[in-house]
Scaffold this active site. Structure first.
Site, PDB file in Angstrom:
ATOM      1  N   ARG A  30       0.827  -1.214   0.000  1.00 46.01           N
ATOM      2  CA  ARG A  30       0.000   0.000   0.000  1.00 46.01           C
ATOM      3  C   ARG A  30       0.864   1.268   0.000  1.00 46.01           C
ATOM      4  O   ARG A  30       0.376   2.360  -0.254  1.00 46.01           O
ATOM      5  CB  ARG A  30      -0.979  -0.015   1.185  1.00 46.01           C
ATOM      6  CG  ARG A  30      -1.962   1.126   1.196  1.00 46.01           C
ATOM      7  CD  ARG A  30      -3.287   0.809   1.926  1.00 46.01           C
ATOM      8  NE  ARG A  30      -3.114   0.081   3.170  1.00 46.01           N
ATOM      9  CZ  ARG A  30      -2.654   0.595   4.319  1.00 46.01           C
ATOM     10  NH1 ARG A  30      -2.340   1.872   4.399  1.00 46.01           N
ATOM     11  NH2 ARG A  30      -2.526  -0.168   5.397  1.00 46.01           N
TER      12      ARG A  30
ATOM     13  N   TYR B 241     -16.382  17.740 -15.384  1.00 49.96           N
ATOM     14  CA  TYR B 241     -16.676  16.304 -15.389  1.00 49.96           C
ATOM     15  C   TYR B 241     -17.750  15.993 -14.346  1.00 49.96           C
ATOM     16  O   TYR B 241     -17.659  16.445 -13.193  1.00 49.96           O
ATOM     17  CB  TYR B 241     -15.379  15.533 -15.102  1.00 49.96           C
ATOM     18  CG  TYR B 241     -15.591  14.061 -14.934  1.00 49.96           C
ATOM     19  CD1 TYR B 241     -16.012  13.282 -16.003  1.00 49.96           C
ATOM     20  CD2 TYR B 241     -15.379  13.441 -13.712  1.00 49.96           C
ATOM     21  CE1 TYR B 241     -16.221  11.924 -15.851  1.00 49.96           C
ATOM     22  CE2 TYR B 241     -15.571  12.076 -13.557  1.00 49.96           C
ATOM     23  CZ  TYR B 241     -15.996  11.324 -14.626  1.00 49.96           C
ATOM     24  OH  TYR B 241     -16.202   9.983 -14.472  1.00 49.96           O
TER      25      TYR B 241
ATOM     26  N   ASP C  87      -7.753  19.757 -14.284  1.00 47.13           N
ATOM     27  CA  ASP C  87      -8.019  18.402 -14.765  1.00 47.13           C
ATOM     28  C   ASP C  87      -7.556  18.356 -16.218  1.00 47.13           C
ATOM     29  O   ASP C  87      -8.164  18.964 -17.097  1.00 47.13           O
ATOM     30  CB  ASP C  87      -9.515  18.095 -14.643  1.00 47.13           C
ATOM     31  CG  ASP C  87      -9.854  16.655 -15.019  1.00 47.13           C
ATOM     32  OD1 ASP C  87      -9.136  16.071 -15.864  1.00 47.13           O
ATOM     33  OD2 ASP C  87     -10.840  16.111 -14.488  1.00 47.13           O
TER      34      ASP C  87
ATOM     35  N   LYS D 250      -8.324   7.217 -19.297  1.00 50.32           N
ATOM     36  CA  LYS D 250      -8.686   7.723 -20.616  1.00 50.32           C
ATOM     37  C   LYS D 250      -7.475   7.672 -21.554  1.00 50.32           C
ATOM     38  O   LYS D 250      -6.999   6.603 -21.872  1.00 50.32           O
ATOM     39  CB  LYS D 250      -9.283   9.121 -20.484  1.00 50.32           C
ATOM     40  CG  LYS D 250     -10.297   9.258 -19.322  1.00 50.32           C
ATOM     41  CD  LYS D 250     -11.546   8.424 -19.502  1.00 50.32           C
ATOM     42  CE  LYS D 250     -12.418   8.334 -18.247  1.00 50.32           C
ATOM     43  NZ  LYS D 250     -12.791   9.581 -17.622  1.00 50.32           N
TER      44      LYS D 250
END
Ligand SMILES: *Cc1c(COP(=O)(O)O)cnc(C)c1O
Length: 370
Positions: A45, A96, A167, A192
Site C-alpha cells: 500500500r 466532469y 483536470d 482515458k
C-alpha cells in the site's frame, strides 16, 4: 514540444525504464503485498516498482512529480480531502460529472461549498474567485469542449493566494502542461488517454509543490486508493504510444468535425479545431493541438438515440480516450440536465476516418427516412 533534452514522443517511449544491467527492457508488474525488509519497498500500500515507473514517465511529460492513484476520482478526492472543512471550491459548471457529483455530495454534508461558473468567461471566473479556497479548472470542458484561459485564471488565483488544480484528462500533457502555466497541480484520469485502451482505471496527480506531493502520497497510503500492479503496468504500456495515438485521433477528429458542421441534420458542432468555434483562438495559443473529443447536436434525444443505435462501427458507451471511437448522449445522465438532449459526445479513436464518417453519415441520412 520538448521536456528537457528529449521530445515528448521520445520520453513516452524511454521514460520510466529500469536501466540496470540485465533488467527487463520494460518494468514488469510486481505482484506483491509485501517485500523483504531492507530494500526500497516494504508494503504494497506504500509503494510498488511499477507505480514508480509509471509516475516517473508521467512526471517527465507533465513536468512535475507524480502520484498514481486507483482512479481519476481517487486522485480528485485526495486533493479535495486536503481542504479545510467549509472550504469553497470554484469549478466549471461544465466540469466532469464525477467531479461535480463528488463535490455536491460533500457539500450536502457541509464539508465544502461549491461555486459553479461558466469558466470560459474569464471575467466571471475571476469574480468567482473572491473568497474561494481552490480554483478547479477543466479545459477543454466536458462535454461542450469550451476552452478556459489557463494562464489568465491561474495567475489571477495565484495573485489572490488561491491554489489552482487543472483536470488535464482531455488534453493530456502533450497538448497542454498546466504546471508550466503555474497551476499548483494537474489531475488525470489515466483511465482515458494515458492508458488509452479502455481496459483499466487509474488516476494521477502531477505537482511541483513538494509539500503537496508529500501530503498526497501520505493520503494515498492512508486512504488505500492505490492502483493495482497490473493496471499500472498496462497504463505505462499504453502511455508509450500516447503521442502516436493522439496525433492520429485528433487528425481524424478535425476531419469529422468539419464534415459534421456541413451536414444539414447537425445543428451545432463543438470542437476547438473549427475556426468558428468560440475557443479556437485561445486553444491555438494555449494548446499544442485541438484534441480528439467532439460534441455535436441533432434536433432531440430521440434522433440522437436513433443515430447512436444506427452505428455499426462506433460503439455506444460512456468514457473516452480509447483506441476505439465511442459515442455518449450525455443528457441521459442525471446531473447533465444543462446539456442539450440531442448532444452526442464522440471520443474519436484510431479507426480509418472514412469508415467513421460513413457510419456517421449513413446514420444522419437515415434520420430523414425514419
Ligand atoms: C473519467 C474522468 C475523470 C474520473 O476518472 P476515473 O478514472 O473514471 O475515476 C475525471 N475527469 C475527467 C475529465 C474524466 O473524463
Amino acid at each position: 514540444m520538448t521536456s528537457g533534452e528529449w521530445h515528448f514522443e521520445t520520453l513516452a517511449v524511454a521514460a520510466g525504464r529500469d536501466e540496470r544491467a540485465g533488467a527487463p527492457l520494460n518494468v514488469p508488474p510486481t505482484f506483491a503485498s509485501t517485500f523483504r525488509d531492507g530494500g526500497e519497498y516494504t508494503y504494497g500500500r506504500w509503494g510498488n516498482p511499477i507505480w514508480s515507473a509509471f509516475e516517473s514517465a508521467v512526471g517527465l511529460l507533465e513536468g512535475g512529480d507524480v502520484i498514481a492513484f486507483a482512479s481519476g476520482q481517487a486522485a480528485t478526492a485526495a486533493i479535495i480531502e486536503g481542504l479545510p472543512i467549509g472550504a469553497t471550491v470554484l469549478l466549471p459548471a461544465d466540469a466532469y460529472l464525477g467531479t461535480r457529483s463528488f463535490l455536491a455530495d460533500l457539500a450536502s454534508r457541509g464539508r465544502v461549498r461549491t461555486r459553479l461558473v461558466d469558466m470560459t468567461d474569464s471575467a466571471a471566473a475571476e469574480a468567482g474567485l473572491a473568497g474561494a479556497d481552490l480554483l478547479w479548472i477543466e479545459t477543454p470542458t466536458n462535454p461542450h469542449l469550451g476552452i478556459v484561459d489557463l494562464a489568465r485564471l491561474v495567475a489571477s488565483a495565484s495573485t489572490a493566494g488561491i491554489p489552482s488544480v487543472v483536470d488535464n484528462t482531455f488534453a493530456t500533457p502533450l497538448l497542454q502542461r498546466p504546471l508550466d502555466h503555474g497551476a499548483t497541480a494537474a489531475v488525470h484520469s489515466a483511465t482515458k488517454y494515458l492508458g488509452g485502451h479502455s481496459d483499466l482505471l487509474m488516476g494521477a496527480v502531477a505537482t511541483r509543490d513538494h509539500d503537496l506531493f508529500e501530503q498526497l502520497r501520505k493520503r494515498r497510503t492512508l486512504h488505500g486508493a492505490i492502483p493495482g500492479s497490473m493496471e499500472a503496468f498496462l497504463a505505462l504500456r499504453g502511455l508509450r504510444t500516447l503521442p502516436v495515438r493522439l496525433e492520429r485521433a485528433q487528425r481524424t477528429a478535425q476531419v469529422l468535425a468539419e464534415r459534421l458542421l456541413n451536414h444539414p441534420r447537425v445543428d451545432r458542432v463543438h470542437y476547438p479545431g473549427l475556426p468558428a468555434d468560440p475557443g479556437h483562438e485561445l486553444a491555438g495559443r494555449q494548446m499544442n493541438g485541438y484534441g480528439a473529443m467532439i460534441s455535436f447536436v441533432v434536433d432531440d434525444a430521440t434522433s440522437a438515440d436513433r443515430l447512436a443505435a444506427s452505428f455499426r462501427l462506433i460503439v455506444s458507451g460512456t468514457s473516452l480516450g480509447g483506441v476505439e471511437t465511442t459515442v455518449d448522449r450525455r443528457n441521459r445522465w442525471p446531473g447533465e440536465e444543462h446539456v442539450a438532449p440531442g448532444l452526442l459526445r464522440l471520443s474519436v479513436g484510431l479507426e480509418h476516418g472514412d469508415d467513421l464518417w460513413n457510419d456517421i453519415e449513413s446514420g444522419l441520412d437515415g434520420l430523414d427516412r425514419a
